[in-house]
Design a protein around this motif. Structure first.
Motif, PDB file in Angstrom:
ATOM      1  N   ILE A   6      -0.356   5.151 -27.555  1.00  0.00           N
ATOM      2  CA  ILE A   6       1.229   5.206 -28.558  1.00  0.00           C
ATOM      3  C   ILE A   6       2.535   4.595 -28.081  1.00  0.00           C
ATOM      4  O   ILE A   6       3.124   3.748 -28.449  1.00  0.00           O
ATOM      5  CB  ILE A   6       0.859   6.412 -29.389  1.00  0.00           C
ATOM      6  CG1 ILE A   6       2.262   6.521 -30.573  1.00  0.00           C
ATOM      7  CG2 ILE A   6       1.392   7.796 -28.741  1.00  0.00           C
ATOM      8  CD1 ILE A   6       1.749   5.561 -31.390  1.00  0.00           C
ATOM      9  N   GLY A   7       2.505   5.151 -26.875  1.00  0.00           N
ATOM     10  CA  GLY A   7       3.498   5.126 -25.734  1.00  0.00           C
ATOM     11  C   GLY A   7       3.832   3.690 -25.180  1.00  0.00           C
ATOM     12  O   GLY A   7       4.908   2.974 -25.474  1.00  0.00           O
ATOM     13  N   ASP A   8       2.254   2.354 -25.508  1.00  0.00           N
ATOM     14  CA  ASP A   8       2.819   1.647 -24.511  1.00  0.00           C
ATOM     15  C   ASP A   8       2.847   0.602 -25.534  1.00  0.00           C
ATOM     16  O   ASP A   8       3.999  -0.107 -25.482  1.00  0.00           O
ATOM     17  CB  ASP A   8       0.928   1.429 -24.410  1.00  0.00           C
ATOM     18  CG  ASP A   8       0.817   1.553 -22.958  1.00  0.00           C
ATOM     19  OD1 ASP A   8       1.716   2.074 -22.113  1.00  0.00           O
ATOM     20  OD2 ASP A   8      -0.375   1.701 -22.449  1.00  0.00           O
ATOM     21  N   ILE A   9       2.775   1.381 -27.170  1.00  0.00           N
ATOM     22  CA  ILE A   9       3.199   0.420 -28.493  1.00  0.00           C
ATOM     23  C   ILE A   9       4.834   0.807 -28.244  1.00  0.00           C
ATOM     24  O   ILE A   9       5.360  -0.115 -28.256  1.00  0.00           O
ATOM     25  CB  ILE A   9       1.993   0.752 -29.728  1.00  0.00           C
ATOM     26  CG1 ILE A   9       0.982   0.587 -28.906  1.00  0.00           C
ATOM     27  CG2 ILE A   9       2.888   0.158 -31.307  1.00  0.00           C
ATOM     28  CD1 ILE A   9      -0.064   1.381 -30.991  1.00  0.00           C
ATOM     29  N   GLY A  10       5.120   1.620 -28.038  1.00  0.00           N
ATOM     30  CA  GLY A  10       6.654   2.367 -28.217  1.00  0.00           C
ATOM     31  C   GLY A  10       7.241   0.928 -27.123  1.00  0.00           C
ATOM     32  O   GLY A  10       8.199   0.859 -27.595  1.00  0.00           O
ATOM     33  N   HIS A  11       6.880   1.735 -25.917  1.00  0.00           N
ATOM     34  CA  HIS A  11       7.782   0.368 -24.962  1.00  0.00           C
ATOM     35  C   HIS A  11       7.697  -0.967 -25.047  1.00  0.00           C
ATOM     36  O   HIS A  11       8.607  -1.899 -24.677  1.00  0.00           O
ATOM     37  CB  HIS A  11       7.622   1.015 -23.880  1.00  0.00           C
ATOM     38  CG  HIS A  11       7.774   0.076 -22.508  1.00  0.00           C
ATOM     39  ND1 HIS A  11       7.529  -0.613 -21.560  1.00  0.00           N
ATOM     40  CD2 HIS A  11       9.635   0.496 -22.491  1.00  0.00           C
ATOM     41  CE1 HIS A  11       8.527  -0.348 -20.986  1.00  0.00           C
ATOM     42  NE2 HIS A  11       9.356  -0.001 -21.111  1.00  0.00           N
ATOM     43  N   THR A  12       6.535  -1.768 -25.712  1.00  0.00           N
ATOM     44  CA  THR A  12       6.634  -2.607 -26.446  1.00  0.00           C
ATOM     45  C   THR A  12       7.168  -2.683 -27.166  1.00  0.00           C
ATOM     46  O   THR A  12       8.343  -4.540 -27.035  1.00  0.00           O
ATOM     47  CB  THR A  12       4.927  -3.325 -26.463  1.00  0.00           C
ATOM     48  OG1 THR A  12       3.716  -2.792 -25.834  1.00  0.00           O
ATOM     49  CG2 THR A  12       4.717  -4.362 -26.399  1.00  0.00           C
ATOM     50  N   GLY A  13       7.158  -2.859 -28.028  1.00  0.00           N
ATOM     51  CA  GLY A  13       8.503  -2.625 -29.306  1.00  0.00           C
ATOM     52  C   GLY A  13       9.879  -2.842 -28.226  1.00  0.00           C
ATOM     53  O   GLY A  13      10.545  -4.199 -28.944  1.00  0.00           O
ATOM     54  N   VAL A  14      10.192  -1.618 -27.674  1.00  0.00           N
ATOM     55  CA  VAL A  14      11.200  -1.480 -26.919  1.00  0.00           C
ATOM     56  C   VAL A  14      12.030  -3.013 -26.286  1.00  0.00           C
ATOM     57  O   VAL A  14      13.356  -4.039 -26.532  1.00  0.00           O
ATOM     58  CB  VAL A  14      11.846  -0.948 -26.628  1.00  0.00           C
ATOM     59  CG1 VAL A  14      12.589  -0.651 -25.457  1.00  0.00           C
ATOM     60  CG2 VAL A  14      11.447   0.621 -26.827  1.00  0.00           C
ATOM     61  N   ILE A  15      11.241  -3.884 -25.771  1.00  0.00           N
ATOM     62  CA  ILE A  15      10.482  -4.971 -24.968  1.00  0.00           C
ATOM     63  C   ILE A  15      10.893  -5.861 -25.990  1.00  0.00           C
ATOM     64  O   ILE A  15      11.759  -7.045 -25.516  1.00  0.00           O
ATOM     65  CB  ILE A  15       9.661  -4.979 -23.958  1.00  0.00           C
ATOM     66  CG1 ILE A  15      10.087  -4.304 -23.313  1.00  0.00           C
ATOM     67  CG2 ILE A  15       9.979  -6.749 -23.682  1.00  0.00           C
ATOM     68  CD1 ILE A  15       8.978  -4.400 -21.956  1.00  0.00           C
ATOM     69  N   VAL A  16      10.050  -5.459 -27.403  1.00  0.00           N
ATOM     70  CA  VAL A  16      10.444  -7.140 -28.117  1.00  0.00           C
ATOM     71  C   VAL A  16      11.862  -7.029 -28.928  1.00  0.00           C
ATOM     72  O   VAL A  16      12.194  -7.951 -29.048  1.00  0.00           O
ATOM     73  CB  VAL A  16       9.006  -6.853 -28.960  1.00  0.00           C
ATOM     74  CG1 VAL A  16       9.637  -7.899 -30.193  1.00  0.00           C
ATOM     75  CG2 VAL A  16       7.825  -7.244 -28.610  1.00  0.00           C
ATOM     76  N   ALA A  17      11.936  -5.939 -29.893  1.00  0.00           N
ATOM     77  CA  ALA A  17      13.299  -5.756 -29.744  1.00  0.00           C
ATOM     78  C   ALA A  17      14.126  -6.506 -29.042  1.00  0.00           C
ATOM     79  O   ALA A  17      15.411  -7.378 -29.330  1.00  0.00           O
ATOM     80  CB  ALA A  17      13.551  -4.553 -29.992  1.00  0.00           C
ATOM     81  N   PHE A  18      14.382  -5.722 -27.159  1.00  0.00           N
ATOM     82  CA  PHE A  18      15.372  -6.380 -26.677  1.00  0.00           C
ATOM     83  C   PHE A  18      15.336  -7.955 -26.754  1.00  0.00           C
ATOM     84  O   PHE A  18      16.808  -8.274 -27.081  1.00  0.00           O
ATOM     85  CB  PHE A  18      15.272  -5.990 -25.398  1.00  0.00           C
ATOM     86  CG  PHE A  18      16.590  -6.517 -24.230  1.00  0.00           C
ATOM     87  CD1 PHE A  18      17.701  -6.110 -24.414  1.00  0.00           C
ATOM     88  CD2 PHE A  18      15.801  -6.985 -23.032  1.00  0.00           C
ATOM     89  CE1 PHE A  18      18.360  -6.075 -23.617  1.00  0.00           C
ATOM     90  CE2 PHE A  18      16.780  -7.363 -21.874  1.00  0.00           C
ATOM     91  CZ  PHE A  18      17.899  -7.068 -22.133  1.00  0.00           C
ATOM     92  N   VAL A  19      14.758  -8.743 -26.182  1.00  0.00           N
ATOM     93  CA  VAL A  19      14.363 -10.098 -26.111  1.00  0.00           C
ATOM     94  C   VAL A  19      14.721 -10.892 -27.532  1.00  0.00           C
ATOM     95  O   VAL A  19      15.143 -11.175 -27.612  1.00  0.00           O
ATOM     96  CB  VAL A  19      13.237 -10.281 -26.019  1.00  0.00           C
ATOM     97  CG1 VAL A  19      12.790 -11.741 -26.221  1.00  0.00           C
ATOM     98  CG2 VAL A  19      12.147  -9.994 -24.263  1.00  0.00           C
ATOM     99  N   ALA A  20      14.449 -10.171 -29.085  1.00  0.00           N
ATOM    100  CA  ALA A  20      14.854 -10.577 -29.872  1.00  0.00           C
ATOM    101  C   ALA A  20      16.136 -10.464 -30.215  1.00  0.00           C
ATOM    102  O   ALA A  20      16.568 -11.314 -31.030  1.00  0.00           O
ATOM    103  CB  ALA A  20      13.879 -10.155 -30.785  1.00  0.00           C
ATOM    104  N   ALA A  21      16.646  -9.811 -29.334  1.00  0.00           N
ATOM    105  CA  ALA A  21      18.348  -9.556 -30.043  1.00  0.00           C
ATOM    106  C   ALA A  21      19.032 -10.816 -29.344  1.00  0.00           C
ATOM    107  O   ALA A  21      20.139 -11.560 -29.554  1.00  0.00           O
ATOM    108  CB  ALA A  21      18.533  -8.158 -29.447  1.00  0.00           C
ATOM    109  N   ILE A  22      17.883 -11.090 -27.602  1.00  0.00           N
ATOM    110  CA  ILE A  22      18.623 -11.954 -26.833  1.00  0.00           C
ATOM    111  C   ILE A  22      19.126 -13.721 -27.457  1.00  0.00           C
ATOM    112  O   ILE A  22      19.971 -13.254 -27.747  1.00  0.00           O
ATOM    113  CB  ILE A  22      18.468 -11.938 -25.711  1.00  0.00           C
ATOM    114  CG1 ILE A  22      18.558 -10.846 -24.714  1.00  0.00           C
ATOM    115  CG2 ILE A  22      18.343 -13.079 -25.342  1.00  0.00           C
ATOM    116  CD1 ILE A  22      17.793 -10.065 -23.705  1.00  0.00           C
ATOM    117  N   VAL A  23      17.766 -13.343 -28.443  1.00  0.00           N
ATOM    118  CA  VAL A  23      17.401 -14.500 -29.614  1.00  0.00           C
ATOM    119  C   VAL A  23      18.386 -15.025 -30.263  1.00  0.00           C
ATOM    120  O   VAL A  23      18.879 -16.267 -29.906  1.00  0.00           O
ATOM    121  CB  VAL A  23      15.702 -15.036 -29.394  1.00  0.00           C
ATOM    122  CG1 VAL A  23      15.483 -16.116 -29.898  1.00  0.00           C
ATOM    123  CG2 VAL A  23      14.654 -15.208 -28.048  1.00  0.00           C
ATOM    124  N   SER A  24      18.149 -14.086 -30.887  1.00  0.00           N
ATOM    125  CA  SER A  24      18.975 -14.035 -32.343  1.00  0.00           C
ATOM    126  C   SER A  24      20.434 -14.078 -31.656  1.00  0.00           C
ATOM    127  O   SER A  24      21.530 -14.850 -32.411  1.00  0.00           O
ATOM    128  CB  SER A  24      18.653 -12.641 -32.327  1.00  0.00           C
ATOM    129  OG  SER A  24      19.742 -12.590 -33.730  1.00  0.00           O
TER     130      SER A  24
END
Length: 869
Positions: A6-24
């Protein structure tokens, strides 16, 4: 067993959100370039939009996983262990979600996502503003998500992850050295002061205000970026109103939480964290006024840019102050430093430099009006009001930032020991009071001039009636105070001036509201909001300037030389069941109560037999409320919050029949000492605010007197500590709470009836024979200061030996304060909120009307337009 999935899923979500914010943010930046717009290529904007969608989905995954960790009590994760516990109800689990820095950042990120999606949807047809505004949103999200990234590159730490395991957060703890898979059985729990319903709704409202402040800032930046220097005002103004009302409501919810939960006797203490959110709100309200002035008179555009930029930068500055640890011991509310101070400063500096540089670059191109403002112009007084708001904000900002000055000077090698004022309330009030006077006068004069079109004769006519009503009511209040309606005579010149100014604001704005009712209700939104602020000023004036301490110590005794003078002077000592005169009341303390799940109100602790589990008790008798029986003797009860004790305090008016009971709460926390929360009796014209200042230390063994032994026969009467007691005999009991009875074990209890001042008490000390050993369970009657022990049975003479120890009776030291007309503050807050909402509706209606007029305009053929040209 440690579950890292569950923690790995959450941390992966943080990385995806961060990268998506850069792209956006990059895609929206590219979409905002003029050449791309002219080419008609929409691919960059679509990429920015879809990247923001991905970012939004990732944020929702992060929120779900973090709450799941808290809800499922996954204490292998540090965040769950440090902010929650097994017995928290769900609504306090929600509070524990944002108690920590990472959770509060996530709450802020969530509101940006919601507002961003609304902006994308609302701009789907008219795409002019989507790219520049959402580009700024995505750029802010990039910084915010980096705060919870939790990535370490060498010595560089980027963010603090809420998904870190206990063994990784505290690797040097011996228990993890012995067992890396160790999982604590329970968490440390939520801060007891935050276990309040207002802490469930106050932070989300406040952070919604933080998030909404970004919208007008983003529109202003978009206007500078795209060279649309005035077009941004109309779409940004409703959002500015929304941000102001959200932030204002969040601040006042926090004030009410402090009033209801903390024991300093007020709602505002000028704490640096309180100031940090008050400052940007003042500046934002000033920006709204200049934006409205530009909408009407085309003046104040540059001021609007400056104030909106300042309000957003001050939000970031507030974040830096409260989260960097720079306040140290200056505030009781600030977060501890998570090692993010450099990152927070980068966040603040990036947007400060970006926005100020862009404003300077475009300054000469921002249009100005040559129109001269006269003193009978509504716009003139709007600007004066904005200046007063900013000056008030600057005074608070200057003092609040003293720890920042010290830190900066220390950084460059200069030692500074400047300290915040010893009496912060007096320091801030001496300026803020006059700012309140100015604001009250300006809200009245400004509104009258705004709606009277700036004509001198019309203005004089308009001000006459409010002025006369002001003088009449102010005189009436002063006369009533001299007649004893207030405990103090109203003769302080500063307070009288504030009274007159606030009453004038109420009547002036009321006259505007009444004059606009026949036109359109929403037109009066500004007047309603201003009247709300005037009512708030009146509430602050009376509740803070004329509060009355009714618990004055008139006994001539000093309770303890260890107590500060304030407790010895302004508090009353209440012995249990002993009535005491206090001002116009007779007050008595009647014991300790607790909350039991399934029972309304509170249950007397004498009816509860504690067990090894503090969240479980056994009923010692029937527990009923009114005629309804909830539990029988011997039933197992679940406790709501065993650490909290509620003290029953009965008030009776000496010159009337009014009797009411309050239950102030207190607990002795091992880390925080005595935590006392008030109970408040609300009257129409005042609040009676009551809290416990001192109690006997529950962790200290009572100092019992020498054991007195009595040989009693059934029916004997004895005197115990000045109370008559009758021995009614003994009886066998099949079960003893907290003791496992086996075959051959015997338990008997004595029955003594003791006649107290207010009621009869039944004491049942127990003698137990278990495994051929004799044990005794004494009965304590706290009301009477007695402990009874069943010592032995003389079967030959039918005598029973009862041992009695006496102790000092239970007591509390109580403070009670009357706060006159404090309801005006809360009513004014609601009225102000209604006014802001009306203003938002009006702006939306105006927008719709403008669109419909545009659609209704006759279309001129292109060829005709060319010929006309």
């Amino acid at each position: 067993m440690i579950n890292t999935l569950i923690g790995d899923i959450g941390h992966t979500g943080v990385i995806v959100a961060f990268v998506a914010a850069i792209v956006s943010s990059y895609a929206y930046f590219m979409a905002s370039r003029t050449k791309v717009e002219l080419s008609g290529d929409d691919s960059w904007r679509k990429l920015g939009r879809w990247s923001f969608y991905v970012h939004s989905a990732a944020v929702m995954v992060i929120i779900f996983t973090l709450f799941n960790i808290i809800y499922e009590h996954r204490y292998e994760y540090y965040y769950a262990w440090s902010h929650s516990s097994n017995h928290l109800p769900v609504h306090y689990m929600v509070s524990s979600f944002w108690e920590g820095q990472e959770g509060s950042f996530l709450l802020w990120i969530f509101w940006h996502v919601v507002i961003g999606l609304v902006l994308i949807y609302s701009s789907s047809k008219k795409k002019v503003w989507e790219a520049p505004v959402m580009g700024m949103f995505s750029f802010v999200q990039l910084f915010l998500t980096s705060m919870i990234l939790g990535v370490v590159i060498g010595d560089l730490k980027i963010g603090s992850s809420p998904f870190i395991l206990m063994r990784d957060f505290m690797p040097d703890t011996p228990v993890f050295a012995m067992d890396p898979n160790f999982v604590p059985a329970d968490g440390t729990g939520l801060n007891p002061l935050l276990q309040n319903i207002w802490m469930v709704i106050h932070p989300p409202t406040l952070f919604l205000g933080f998030a909404a402040t970004l919208v007008p800032f983003a529109f202003a930046m978009g206007g500078l970026w795209k060279g649309k220097y005035s077009e941004w005002i109309k779409p940004a103004l409703p959002w500015a109103h929304f941000a102001a009302v959200s932030l204002g409501m969040g601040i006042m919810m926090g004030a009410y939480w402090a009033y209801e939960t903390l024991n300093f006797g007020g709602y505002w203490n000028w704490d640096p964290v309180e100031n940090a959110v008050y400052i940007p709100w003042l500046v934002l309200v000033g920006a709204i006024h200049t934006m409205i002035a530009y909408n009407r008179g085309k003046s104040g555009l540059k001021a609007s840019f400056i104030l909106l930029i300042a309000s957003f930068i001050l939000i970031l500055y507030a974040t830096f102050l409260t989260r960097s640890g720079i306040l140290g011991n200056a505030s009781v509310h600030s977060f501890t430093d998570l090692g993010l101070s450099g990152q927070l400063f980068t966040y603040l500096a990036a947007f400060a430099v970006l926005s100020v540089a862009l404003l300077i670059y475009r300054w000469k191109n921002i249009p100005t009006t040559e129109k001269e403002l006269t003193t009978y112009s509504g716009e003139f007084w709007v600007f004066i009001g904005a200046i007063v708001l900013c000056l008030a904000a600057f005074q608070v900002l200057f003092t609040t930032s003293i720890p920042v000055y010290n830190s900066f000077l220390g950084f460059i090698g200069i030692e500074s020991n400047a300290a915040l004022p010893a009496d912060q309330i007096a320091h801030y009030t001496k300026f803020q009071l006059w700012a309140g006077v100015a604001i009250a006068v300006l809200t009245g004069v400004g509104q009258l001039l705004w709606w009277r079109k700036g004509e001198k004769g019309t203005f004089v006519d308009a001000i006459t009636l409010p002025g006369m009503l002001t003088l009449l009511f102010a005189s009436l209040v002063i006369v009533l105070s001299k007649m004893g309606m207030l405990h103090e005579t109203m003769d302080n010149p500063k307070f009288i001036i504030l009274l007159v100014a606030s009453l004038f604001a109420v009547f002036a704005n009321l006259s505007i509201i009444l004059s606009l009712l026949h036109k359109k209700v929403t037109l009066s939104g500004g007047a309603v909001a201003h009247m709300g602020i005037a009512l708030m000023l009146l509430g602050i004036l009376f509740s803070s300037g004329y509060d009355n301490i009714v618990s004055q110590n008139t006994s001539g005794l000093v309770y303890s030389r260890e107590f500060p003078d304030e407790i010895n002077r302004d508090n009353v000592l209440l012995w249990r069941n002993t009535p005491t005169d206090m001002d116009k009341y007779t007050v008595s303390y009647h014991g300790q109560f607790q909350e039991v799940i399934g029972v309304p109100g509170y249950v007397n602790r004498e009816l509860l037999w504690p067990t090894a589990d503090p969240y479980t008790s056994i009923a010692r008798g029937q527990i009923k409320v009114g005629d309804k029986i909830y539990f029988e003797a011997g039933d197992t009860l679940e406790m709501y919050s065993p650490e909290n004790t509620f003290y029953e305090v009965q008030y009776k008016e000496r010159e009337g029949d009014k009797v009411f009971t309050l239950y102030p709460r207190a607990q002795v926390n091992p880390n925080m000492g005595l935590l006392a929360s008030p109970d408040i009796k609300h009257f129409a014209n005042k609040d009676l605010y009551t809290h416990v200042s001192s109690i006997p230390d529950p962790n200290e063994e009572k100092d019992w007197g020498e054991l007195q032994e009595y040989d009693l026969a059934i029916g004997d009467t004895i005197i115990l500590n000045d109370y008559i007691a009758v021995f009614n005999g003994i009886e066998r009991v099949p079960q003893v709470p907290g003791v496992s009875m086996a075959e051959g074990d015997v338990a008997v209890q004595a029955d003594l009836k003791i006649y107290g001042e207010r009621k009869e008490y039944h004491a049942h000390p127990v003698m137990l024979v278990k495994n051929e050993m004799v044990g005794r369970i004494p009965e304590e009657v706290a009301d009477l200061g007695l402990r009874l022990t069943f010592l032995s049975i003389d079967t030959e003479n039918d005598k029973f030996k009862i041992g009695v120890n006496a102790s000092q009776k239970d007591y509390i030291i109580l403070k009670a304060v009357e706060k006159p007309f404090v309801n005006l503050l809360w009513i004014g807050t609601l009225v102000m909120t209604v006014g802001f909402v009306m203003a938002i509706v009006r702006r939306k209606e105006g927008k719709s009307t403008a669109k419909s007029k545009t659609k209704a305009r006759p279309t001129v053929p292109q060829e005709t337009r060319r010929q006309a040209a």
